[in-house]
Design a protein around this motif. Structure first.
Motif, PDB file in Angstrom:
ATOM      1  N   SER A  42      -6.449  -4.539 -27.559  1.00  0.00           N
ATOM      2  CA  SER A  42      -7.290  -5.244 -28.529  1.00  0.00           C
ATOM      3  C   SER A  42      -7.932  -6.491 -27.908  1.00  0.00           C
ATOM      4  N   LEU A  43      -7.290  -7.078 -26.915  1.00  0.00           N
ATOM      5  CA  LEU A  43      -7.872  -8.270 -26.269  1.00  0.00           C
ATOM      6  C   LEU A  43      -8.903  -7.894 -25.208  1.00  0.00           C
ATOM      7  N   ASN A  44      -9.049  -6.602 -24.997  1.00  0.00           N
ATOM      8  CA  ASN A  44     -10.001  -6.108 -24.016  1.00  0.00           C
ATOM      9  C   ASN A  44      -9.685  -6.582 -22.585  1.00  0.00           C
ATOM     10  N   ASN A  45      -8.424  -6.822 -22.325  1.00  0.00           N
ATOM     11  CA  ASN A  45      -8.043  -7.226 -20.964  1.00  0.00           C
ATOM     12  C   ASN A  45      -7.000  -6.256 -20.410  1.00  0.00           C
ATOM     13  N   PHE A  46      -7.091  -5.025 -20.870  1.00  0.00           N
ATOM     14  CA  PHE A  46      -6.152  -3.993 -20.468  1.00  0.00           C
ATOM     15  C   PHE A  46      -6.718  -3.285 -19.241  1.00  0.00           C
ATOM     16  N   ILE A  47      -6.069  -3.464 -18.105  1.00  0.00           N
ATOM     17  CA  ILE A  47      -6.622  -2.912 -16.870  1.00  0.00           C
ATOM     18  C   ILE A  47      -5.757  -1.773 -16.344  1.00  0.00           C
ATOM     19  N   THR A  48      -6.366  -0.621 -16.171  1.00  0.00           N
ATOM     20  CA  THR A  48      -5.629   0.518 -15.630  1.00  0.00           C
ATOM     21  C   THR A  48      -5.889   0.594 -14.119  1.00  0.00           C
ATOM     22  N   VAL A  49      -5.021   1.311 -13.429  1.00  0.00           N
ATOM     23  CA  VAL A  49      -5.210   1.483 -11.986  1.00  0.00           C
ATOM     24  C   VAL A  49      -6.511   2.257 -11.743  1.00  0.00           C
ATOM     25  N   LYS A  50      -6.814   3.167 -12.656  1.00  0.00           N
ATOM     26  CA  LYS A  50      -8.050   3.942 -12.556  1.00  0.00           C
ATOM     27  C   LYS A  50      -9.276   3.019 -12.564  1.00  0.00           C
ATOM     28  N   ASP A  51      -9.249   1.977 -13.404  1.00  0.00           N
ATOM     29  CA  ASP A  51     -10.368   1.013 -13.439  1.00  0.00           C
ATOM     30  C   ASP A  51     -10.597   0.413 -12.049  1.00  0.00           C
ATOM     31  N   LEU A  52      -9.485   0.088 -11.373  1.00  0.00           N
ATOM     32  CA  LEU A  52      -9.588  -0.562 -10.059  1.00  0.00           C
ATOM     33  C   LEU A  52     -10.138   0.408  -9.013  1.00  0.00           C
ATOM     34  N   ILE A  53      -9.682   1.663  -9.107  1.00  0.00           N
ATOM     35  CA  ILE A  53     -10.170   2.682  -8.168  1.00  0.00           C
ATOM     36  C   ILE A  53     -11.663   2.904  -8.409  1.00  0.00           C
ATOM     37  N   ASP A  54     -12.043   2.998  -9.694  1.00  0.00           N
ATOM     38  CA  ASP A  54     -13.455   3.207 -10.034  1.00  0.00           C
ATOM     39  C   ASP A  54     -14.330   2.062  -9.521  1.00  0.00           C
ATOM     40  N   LYS A  55     -13.763   0.856  -9.522  1.00  0.00           N
ATOM     41  CA  LYS A  55     -14.528  -0.307  -9.038  1.00  0.00           C
ATOM     42  C   LYS A  55     -14.515  -0.393  -7.514  1.00  0.00           C
ATOM     43  N   LYS A  56     -13.894   0.594  -6.860  1.00  0.00           N
ATOM     44  CA  LYS A  56     -13.797   0.655  -5.399  1.00  0.00           C
ATOM     45  C   LYS A  56     -13.075  -0.555  -4.801  1.00  0.00           C
ATOM     46  N   ILE A  57     -12.110  -1.075  -5.527  1.00  0.00           N
ATOM     47  CA  ILE A  57     -11.301  -2.161  -4.969  1.00  0.00           C
ATOM     48  C   ILE A  57     -10.241  -1.514  -4.078  1.00  0.00           C
ATOM     49  N   PRO A  58     -10.148  -1.912  -2.809  1.00  0.00           N
ATOM     50  CA  PRO A  58      -9.165  -1.257  -1.935  1.00  0.00           C
ATOM     51  C   PRO A  58      -7.729  -1.441  -2.458  1.00  0.00           C
ATOM     52  N   GLY A  59      -6.936  -0.378  -2.347  1.00  0.00           N
ATOM     53  CA  GLY A  59      -5.560  -0.415  -2.823  1.00  0.00           C
ATOM     54  C   GLY A  59      -4.741  -1.524  -2.174  1.00  0.00           C
ATOM     55  N   ASP A  60      -5.001  -1.806  -0.884  1.00  0.00           N
ATOM     56  CA  ASP A  60      -4.271  -2.867  -0.182  1.00  0.00           C
ATOM     57  C   ASP A  60      -4.457  -4.214  -0.862  1.00  0.00           C
ATOM     58  N   VAL A  61      -5.658  -4.448  -1.371  1.00  0.00           N
ATOM     59  CA  VAL A  61      -5.957  -5.727  -2.009  1.00  0.00           C
ATOM     60  C   VAL A  61      -5.126  -5.871  -3.292  1.00  0.00           C
ATOM     61  N   VAL A  62      -5.089  -4.790  -4.063  1.00  0.00           N
ATOM     62  CA  VAL A  62      -4.311  -4.828  -5.310  1.00  0.00           C
ATOM     63  C   VAL A  62      -2.823  -4.975  -4.975  1.00  0.00           C
ATOM     64  N   ARG A  63      -2.390  -4.227  -3.959  1.00  0.00           N
ATOM     65  CA  ARG A  63      -0.979  -4.286  -3.558  1.00  0.00           C
ATOM     66  C   ARG A  63      -0.580  -5.710  -3.140  1.00  0.00           C
ATOM     67  N   LEU A  64      -1.447  -6.332  -2.337  1.00  0.00           N
ATOM     68  CA  LEU A  64      -1.154  -7.693  -1.889  1.00  0.00           C
ATOM     69  C   LEU A  64      -1.110  -8.650  -3.085  1.00  0.00           C
ATOM     70  N   LEU A  65      -2.028  -8.472  -4.015  1.00  0.00           N
ATOM     71  CA  LEU A  65      -2.021  -9.327  -5.214  1.00  0.00           C
ATOM     72  C   LEU A  65      -0.717  -9.141  -5.989  1.00  0.00           C
ATOM     73  N   LEU A  66      -0.267  -7.887  -6.121  1.00  0.00           N
ATOM     74  CA  LEU A  66       0.933  -7.614  -6.917  1.00  0.00           C
ATOM     75  C   LEU A  66       2.205  -8.166  -6.280  1.00  0.00           C
ATOM     76  N   MET A  67       2.159  -8.448  -4.968  1.00  0.00           N
ATOM     77  CA  MET A  67       3.356  -9.033  -4.342  1.00  0.00           C
ATOM     78  C   MET A  67       3.164 -10.510  -4.022  1.00  0.00           C
ATOM     79  N   SER A  68       2.074 -11.090  -4.520  1.00  0.00           N
ATOM     80  CA  SER A  68       1.790 -12.488  -4.175  1.00  0.00           C
ATOM     81  C   SER A  68       2.664 -13.474  -4.945  1.00  0.00           C
ATOM     82  N   SER A  69       3.308 -12.998  -5.997  1.00  0.00           N
ATOM     83  CA  SER A  69       4.219 -13.868  -6.733  1.00  0.00           C
ATOM     84  C   SER A  69       5.614 -13.260  -6.575  1.00  0.00           C
ATOM     85  N   HIS A  70       6.660 -14.095  -6.652  1.00  0.00           N
ATOM     86  CA  HIS A  70       8.018 -13.568  -6.514  1.00  0.00           C
ATOM     87  C   HIS A  70       8.276 -12.551  -7.630  1.00  0.00           C
ATOM     88  N   TYR A  71       9.014 -11.479  -7.300  1.00  0.00           N
ATOM     89  CA  TYR A  71       9.099 -10.369  -8.262  1.00  0.00           C
ATOM     90  C   TYR A  71       9.685 -10.763  -9.617  1.00  0.00           C
TER      91      TYR A  71
END
Ligand SMILES: [Zn+2]
Length: 439
Positions: free
Chosen positions: A251-280
């Motif tokens: 409802s907030l329109n900020n729901f991001i799927t992995v498919k959205d990122l692939i469609d936007k041609k964002i490299p997987g490494d970039v997303v992976r690095l972002l996801l580990m940039s904060s302590h788990y």
């Protein structure tokens, strides 16, 4: 290690992705410590659930069409993010016998009861029910919606087996000693972890949102069904993922799927690095600025090795300093800083030997956490199509100008050819400057 996997009813989102990346890093780290053959990583697929039944109905497709499609998408998404597959990936629908066996044990031992065609777990019989969450029951139940069925002994008793509804397709339900129906979600994980790891195992992981009720109920079921067991020895929970500072929601329109990122041609490494940039264990915010920052970091790392002879790099040279950061409760922000320092040292080194030493560390440590697995030229070719990388094209043009000045025609031509492969056409003007356009 048992990790709660996806309920396959809709496109995996980046919150799901964070969890998988966290346990992938844990899996790689444990494999380094104990040897890959001594780590058994089980991550389930929940392929029967009310959400799945409702979604299939909504899409007017069968349950199996939906779950097969989403499971495939999940696998593809995790490959895109550079995650290794678990050793075993059990599906709930293939483990009904194991669930029935545990539910029967709970009934025999008076930890469960039948009411109104349902089998419920009686939480008053579970020792230390709230131990995992470290909170009392009233606190836990605050804000949690409880199905108010008057036939239950306590309102917070949870379902182990529920009867089939009339209008459901045949695949939504299974035979059991208590009639046709389907299992509760919690019993699925108790059954699959028991089947592949036994009564006692080392690590159980999942998102922090699963502590209550899911993991609390898993412990209650498993320790009551197997009275001498401790179930999981260690619990690992990853923090929440927010999007632009807010909880992700459709409802907030900020729901991001992995498919959205692939469609936007964002490299997987970039997303992976972002996801580990904060302590788990800490929360992590996903936003465009953070994505842009990690993309710059990735480019910087690749630029450090871009002009080196890949055959002279030692890809197995993981530094002790780097490993210690991961051995310390998976301190990925520190691990990333260490890698970045190696990249800085490559640029700062004047001696060829030092350049290669630090570049070897840079590559080996990055590879260890599933990054920089592409050669530099492939990396820049993937990212160059992105408009935000115009900067990079300009840098390559400058590098080519430099090469021409030094009469290094081979390099100048190589750069032109490389850019051409990405559809970038260079036009040399009479005044010596170069324009570029997308062909
Ligand atoms: Zn689970």
């Amino acid at each position: 290690m048992y990790v709660c996997g996806p309920t396959v009813y809709d496109h995996p989102h980046i919150g799901n992705a964070r969890s998988v990346v966290v346990y992938d890093i844990l899996y790689r780290t444990l494999s380094k410590i104990f040897g890959k053959n001594h780590v058994k990583y089980v991550r389930n697929i929940t392929d029967i659930d009310d959400k799945i039944i409702n979604r299939a109905k909504e899409l007017k497709i069968t349950i199996s069409d939906l779950t097969v499609k989403i499971t495939e998408e999940f696998h593809y998404n995790m490959q895109y993010l550079g995650c290794q597959a678990p050793n075993i990936e059990p599906k709930a629908t293939m483990h009904l016998d194991d669930m029935v066996m545990i539910i029967q044990k709970l009934l025999d031992l008076n930890h469960a009861y039948i009411a109104d065609n349902h089998v419920y777990f009686d939480i008053s019989t579970a020792p230390d029910y709230t131990k995992l969450s470290n909170r009392n029951l009233e606190e836990l139940l605050e804000g949690v919606r409880i199905e108010n069925n008057p036939s239950k002994k306590q309102p917070h008793d949870f379902v182990l087996w529920k009867p089939a509804n009339k209008d459901e397709e045949i695949l939504a339900n299974f035979d059991s000693p208590w009639g046709r129906g389907r299992p509760g979600w919690h019993i699925e994980c108790s059954a699959m972890s028991y089947k592949y790891l036994g009564e006692n195992f080392d690590i159980h992981g999942g998102g922090a949102d699963l502590i209550f009720p899911h993991h609390t109920n898993e412990i209650a079921q498993s320790t009551c069904a197997f009275p001498n067991s401790h179930f999981a020895k260690y619990w690992v929970h990853n923090g929440f993922l927010t999007c632009n500072g807010e909880k992700m929601s459709k409802s907030l329109n900020n729901f991001i799927t992995v498919k959205d990122l692939i469609d936007k041609k964002i490299p997987g490494d970039v997303v992976r690095l972002l996801l580990m940039s904060s302590h788990y264990r800490k929360p992590l915010d996903y936003n465009d600025k953070a994505l842009e920052d990690v993309k710059k970091t990735m480019n910087y790392w690749y630029r450090a090795i871009e002009n080196l002879d890949i055959n002279k790099l030692d890809g197995q040279n993981i530094s002790e300093e780097f490993l210690s950061s991961l051995f310390d409760d998976l301190n990925t922000p520190l691990a990333i800083k260490i890698i970045n320092d190696y990249a800085k040292l490559v640029f700062a080194s004047t001696k060829e030997e030092d350049k290669y030493k630090y570049a070897s560390y840079l590559l080996s440590c990055s590879n260890f956490i599933g990054l920089m697995t592409k050669p530099a030229n492939v990396w820049f070719r993937c990212t160059i199509n992105d408009q935000q990388n115009d900067q990079l094209i300009l840098q390559l043009i400058a590098k080519r100008q430099q090469a021409k000045l030094q009469k290094n025609w081979l390099l100048a031509d190589q750069i032109r050819q490389d850019l051409l492969k990405d559809g970038i056409i260079l036009e040399d003007k009479p005044d010596g400057s170069t324009n570029w356009r997308k062909g």
